[in-house]
Design a protein around this motif. Structure first.
Motif, mmCIF file in Angstrom:
data_model
loop_
_atom_site.group_PDB
_atom_site.id
_atom_site.type_symbol
_atom_site.label_atom_id
_atom_site.label_comp_id
_atom_site.label_asym_id
_atom_site.label_seq_id
_atom_site.Cartn_x
_atom_site.Cartn_y
_atom_site.Cartn_z
ATOM 1 N N ARG A 146 55.899 62.075 45.630
ATOM 2 C CA ARG A 146 55.252 61.493 44.451
ATOM 3 C C ARG A 146 53.806 61.093 44.780
ATOM 4 O O ARG A 146 53.366 59.987 44.505
ATOM 5 N N LEU A 147 53.110 62.051 45.383
ATOM 6 C CA LEU A 147 51.739 61.831 45.840
ATOM 7 C C LEU A 147 50.793 62.781 45.123
ATOM 8 O O LEU A 147 50.991 64.000 45.134
ATOM 9 N N VAL A 148 49.763 62.213 44.520
ATOM 10 C CA VAL A 148 48.731 62.973 43.816
ATOM 11 C C VAL A 148 47.457 62.923 44.651
ATOM 12 O O VAL A 148 47.056 61.856 45.111
ATOM 13 N N ILE A 149 46.839 64.085 44.834
ATOM 14 C CA ILE A 149 45.558 64.183 45.539
ATOM 15 C C ILE A 149 44.519 64.647 44.522
ATOM 16 O O ILE A 149 44.705 65.681 43.878
ATOM 17 N N GLU A 150 43.449 63.886 44.394
ATOM 18 C CA GLU A 150 42.376 64.233 43.466
ATOM 19 C C GLU A 150 41.081 64.461 44.234
ATOM 20 O O GLU A 150 40.698 63.639 45.082
ATOM 21 N N ALA A 151 40.443 65.588 43.972
ATOM 22 C CA ALA A 151 39.125 65.901 44.531
ATOM 23 C C ALA A 151 38.102 65.462 43.492
ATOM 24 O O ALA A 151 38.017 66.048 42.408
ATOM 25 N N ASP A 152 37.362 64.420 43.818
ATOM 26 C CA ASP A 152 36.421 63.843 42.858
ATOM 27 C C ASP A 152 35.029 64.423 43.038
ATOM 28 O O ASP A 152 34.343 64.139 44.010
ATOM 29 N N GLY A 153 34.649 65.227 42.067
ATOM 30 C CA GLY A 153 33.316 65.799 42.059
ATOM 31 C C GLY A 153 32.336 64.870 41.368
ATOM 32 O O GLY A 153 32.651 63.712 41.081
ATOM 33 N N SER A 186 36.907 74.741 41.812
ATOM 34 C CA SER A 186 35.638 74.547 42.511
ATOM 35 C C SER A 186 35.797 74.957 43.983
ATOM 36 O O SER A 186 36.918 75.092 44.485
ATOM 37 N N GLU A 187 34.694 75.143 44.648
ATOM 38 C CA GLU A 187 34.726 75.505 46.074
ATOM 39 C C GLU A 187 35.468 74.439 46.879
ATOM 40 O O GLU A 187 36.252 74.752 47.770
ATOM 41 N N THR A 188 35.244 73.187 46.554
ATOM 42 C CA THR A 188 35.913 72.093 47.265
ATOM 43 C C THR A 188 37.418 72.139 47.032
ATOM 44 O O THR A 188 38.199 71.952 47.970
ATOM 45 N N GLU A 189 37.837 72.390 45.811
ATOM 46 C CA GLU A 189 39.268 72.496 45.523
ATOM 47 C C GLU A 189 39.885 73.668 46.272
ATOM 48 O O GLU A 189 41.000 73.565 46.803
ATOM 49 N N ARG A 190 39.159 74.778 46.361
ATOM 50 C CA ARG A 190 39.676 75.926 47.127
ATOM 51 C C ARG A 190 39.798 75.588 48.604
ATOM 52 O O ARG A 190 40.762 75.980 49.260
ATOM 53 N N MET A 191 38.825 74.838 49.138
ATOM 54 C CA MET A 191 38.885 74.426 50.549
ATOM 55 C C MET A 191 40.117 73.564 50.805
ATOM 56 O O MET A 191 40.846 73.775 51.783
ATOM 57 N N LEU A 192 40.347 72.593 49.937
ATOM 58 C CA LEU A 192 41.484 71.701 50.108
ATOM 59 C C LEU A 192 42.798 72.454 49.919
ATOM 60 O O LEU A 192 43.764 72.230 50.654
ATOM 61 N N TRP A 193 42.839 73.372 48.982
ATOM 62 C CA TRP A 193 44.052 74.147 48.743
ATOM 63 C C TRP A 193 44.420 74.980 49.973
ATOM 64 O O TRP A 193 45.598 75.132 50.311
ATOM 65 N N LYS A 194 43.428 75.512 50.687
ATOM 66 C CA LYS A 194 43.705 76.265 51.916
ATOM 67 C C LYS A 194 44.426 75.404 52.945
ATOM 68 O O LYS A 194 45.252 75.891 53.706
ATOM 69 N N LEU A 216 54.952 69.968 53.917
ATOM 70 C CA LEU A 216 54.879 69.362 52.577
ATOM 71 C C LEU A 216 54.538 70.432 51.542
ATOM 72 O O LEU A 216 53.631 71.228 51.743
ATOM 73 N N LYS A 217 55.263 70.433 50.453
ATOM 74 C CA LYS A 217 54.990 71.388 49.374
ATOM 75 C C LYS A 217 54.074 70.740 48.345
ATOM 76 O O LYS A 217 54.439 69.754 47.713
ATOM 77 N N PHE A 218 52.902 71.316 48.219
ATOM 78 C CA PHE A 218 51.937 70.862 47.215
ATOM 79 C C PHE A 218 51.824 71.909 46.117
ATOM 80 O O PHE A 218 51.973 73.101 46.364
ATOM 81 N N PHE A 240 48.546 70.856 38.447
ATOM 82 C CA PHE A 240 49.903 70.658 37.950
ATOM 83 C C PHE A 240 49.885 69.789 36.698
ATOM 84 O O PHE A 240 49.403 68.655 36.729
ATOM 85 N N PRO A 241 50.395 70.300 35.561
ATOM 86 C CA PRO A 241 50.417 69.492 34.340
ATOM 87 C C PRO A 241 51.517 68.433 34.404
ATOM 88 O O PRO A 241 52.660 68.734 34.745
ATOM 89 N N LEU A 242 51.150 67.199 34.107
ATOM 90 C CA LEU A 242 52.109 66.099 34.079
ATOM 91 C C LEU A 242 51.692 65.151 32.959
ATOM 92 O O LEU A 242 50.597 64.577 33.007
ATOM 93 N N GLY A 243 52.553 65.006 31.967
ATOM 94 C CA GLY A 243 52.212 64.166 30.828
ATOM 95 C C GLY A 243 50.931 64.653 30.189
ATOM 96 O O GLY A 243 50.750 65.855 29.994
ATOM 97 N N PRO A 244 50.002 63.750 29.912
ATOM 98 C CA PRO A 244 48.755 64.153 29.260
ATOM 99 C C PRO A 244 47.693 64.660 30.244
ATOM 100 O O PRO A 244 46.579 64.961 29.844
ATOM 101 N N TYR A 245 48.033 64.763 31.516
ATOM 102 C CA TYR A 245 47.041 65.077 32.547
ATOM 103 C C TYR A 245 47.347 66.374 33.277
ATOM 104 O O TYR A 245 48.480 66.848 33.297
ATOM 105 N N VAL A 246 46.309 66.901 33.932
ATOM 106 C CA VAL A 246 46.464 68.001 34.876
ATOM 107 C C VAL A 246 45.998 67.450 36.221
ATOM 108 O O VAL A 246 44.847 67.034 36.370
ATOM 109 N N LEU A 247 46.907 67.439 37.194
ATOM 110 C CA LEU A 247 46.628 66.863 38.504
ATOM 111 C C LEU A 247 46.048 67.934 39.417
ATOM 112 O O LEU A 247 46.536 69.065 39.436
ATOM 113 N N ASP A 248 45.033 67.577 40.202
ATOM 114 C CA ASP A 248 44.445 68.553 41.122
ATOM 115 C C ASP A 248 45.517 69.085 42.070
ATOM 116 O O ASP A 248 45.723 70.288 42.174
#
Length: 116
Positions: free
Chosen positions: A57-64, A18-26, A36-38, A42-50
């Motif tokens: 050990r930090l997960v960042i989620e962009a909630d649409g 999404s546009e928001t995910e691209r903004m955050l990725w920049k 920090l390396k992000f 990223f697939p982890l277990g049964p999930y794909v992390l934003d």
């Protein structure tokens, strides 16, 4: 470890971010944020992390608009059991107050805040 089905899903999500995910990725990519390396989608277990910083050990989620709080709680509990901290940011906060998002991430990892 990623499930075999989450790897193709992660690749597809990277292609149609999404546009928001691209903004955050920049802001997060190429170690721009205090070295920090992000990783994204990223697939982890049964999930794909934003976004994830494995070192901290930090997960960042962009909630649409389509996030289900009940499913998010289950996912966050699973990640916590695996030793991950989860930060969730609404899309509007990422779009309108990205400096606050960055400040919160740095606060959590214990890095000094960026200089204005």
């Amino acid at each position: 470890m990623a499930r075999p089905t989450t790897v193709p899903q992660a690749r597809a999500l990277r292609r149609r971010a999404s546009e928001t995910e691209r903004m955050l990725w920049k802001l997060l990519r190429d170690r721009k944020l205090e070295g920090l390396k992000f990783r994204r989608q990223f697939p982890l277990g049964p999930y794909v992390l934003d976004f994830v910083c494995l070192r901290h050990r930090l997960v960042i989620e962009a909630d649409g608009p389509f996030h289900d709080p009940t499913q998010d709680a289950v996912r966050d509990a699973w990640l916590a059991a695996e030793g991950f901290r989860v930060l969730r940011f609404p899309n509007t906060e990422i779009q309108l107050r990205d400096w606050q998002v960055i400040g919160r991430i740095l606060e959590v990892v214990g890095a000094p805040p960026p200089q204005p």
